[in-house]
Design an enzyme around this catalytic site. Sequence first.
Site, PDB file in Angstrom:
ATOM      1  N   HIS A 289       0.826  -1.216   0.000  1.00  0.00           N
ATOM      2  CA  HIS A 289       0.000   0.000   0.000  1.00  0.00           C
ATOM      3  C   HIS A 289       0.859   1.265   0.000  1.00  0.00           C
ATOM      4  CE1 HIS A 289      -3.799  -2.205   0.682  1.00  0.00           C
ATOM      5  NE2 HIS A 289      -3.067  -2.982   1.460  1.00  0.00           N
TER       6      HIS A 289
ATOM      7  N   ASN B  13     -10.025  -3.277   1.896  1.00  0.00           N
ATOM      8  CA  ASN B  13      -9.718  -3.216   0.467  1.00  0.00           C
ATOM      9  C   ASN B  13     -10.995  -2.960  -0.316  1.00  0.00           C
ATOM     10  OD1 ASN B  13      -6.958  -3.723   0.730  1.00  0.00           O
ATOM     11  ND2 ASN B  13      -7.223  -5.938   0.580  1.00  0.00           N
TER      12      ASN B  13
END
Length: 492
Positions: A65, A138
């Site tokens: 990320h 997510n």
Amino acid sequence: MDPYRHRPSSAFNAPFWTTNSGAPVWNNNSSMTVGPRGPILLEDYHLVEKLANFDRERIPERVVHARGASAKGFFEVTHDITNLSCADFLRAPGVQTPVIVRFSTVIHERGSPETLRDPRGFAVKFYTREGNFDLVGNNFPVFFIRDGMKFTRHVHPLKPNPKSHIQENWRILDFFSHHPESLNMFSFLFDDIGIPQDYRHMDGSGVNTYTLINKAGKAHYVKFHWRPTCGVKSLLEEDAIRVGGSNHSHATQDLYDSIAAGNYPEWKLFIQTIDPDHEDKYDFDPLDVTKTWPEDILPLQPVGRMVLNKNIDNFFAENEQLAFCPAIIVPGVYYSDDKLLQTRIFSYADTQRHRLGPNYLQLPANAPKCAHHNNHHEGFMNFMHRDEEVNYFPSRFDPSRHAERYPHPPAVCSGKRERCIIEKENNFKEPGERYRSWTPDRQERFVRRWVDALSDTRVTHEIRSIWISYWSQADRSLGQKLASHLNVRPSI
């Protein structure tokens, strides 16, 4: 003068240049030398300070990320769920809570294009009156693996080859050929929704199973879902190449420009719940993060809405230093025995301490907005001004006390120590159902993506056969199509 009032802030800019310690700088263009053409002097502290600061501008990149964008706004309760949770920020319709949200890609580096086929991170930090609540998820509702023991191992093959630094299909397909539980995640990733158009037009999911607890102490398993009011939009390969070729930061720019123009993105929050007393009646394990919960028998329940109406003021302070951790919860919300969640509880906080330091929760973006107190003292980069004499607990010189008791899940654990897999694996049913729900042209695009991946020259016949076998077990016609395109005989 109050020295604590004038802490480092853009609000207290001097009208002239200074050093970090506040001394005036009368020449910020020339080094101090011996004569006009002589060597630079080591005593030129201003030059040394500038170089030393520049050399340390970058902090460790997130291991996953790394590429992301943030925005601020609020969450508003629209439906009463106090029968399920005693969380203060959910106490009544109309209650608003400040939030900051970070969207991200997962695998590639900080400067990578936002048009790659990759899951997207969707992390929300609620600044509640009872402390922060981090909902770290997510855009897809499932994950590649169900046990945290595999977490680091599953990231490495998705990352670039350590020799060439190129992401390669053969590494991904080799590793996950040992883990058929990943099939459901790949049914999302290789689908048309595998490349979101931007951050505003994608779903969000808490992914893991959490627990809600009401005032009576009754617990329910819960899944969190965000749904964009502007709908879900994605990019097909040709569009992704075109968009990414002209702007590798298109999603970041779209988010920033939309908010700046007053076109505020909004998501509705829904939940699904399961009574733990009744979990055995389902053909899936509610703690299995590779499965979704069927909405026809566990319908979505509306909770509230989230509106992002303010851009961040500084990318480094409110995106790079922004830190999330699934362990950060509030009364009324608790963990479950989801094996991946249990691992994330430790790993996320640990990586933030490595990346930002042990006092990362003192950084403005991460600190709670409510009053807070403990005896966690000192350590690297502790910039909180404290003047108390009692730094221990309990004490008769300090009125601090325990908080009021709040409900916890009434779980009783017993059993022998062991390492085992869950009983209800059922790895093929759901990806097969997803595939059969698509239109023929969508199915064909899915097949084409898998044919391209399996055509990697370093994918062996054995690996190719395993994947065809997996997809045949999900849907026989899908397996036959793959086998036909690849000239491989299906094993079932």
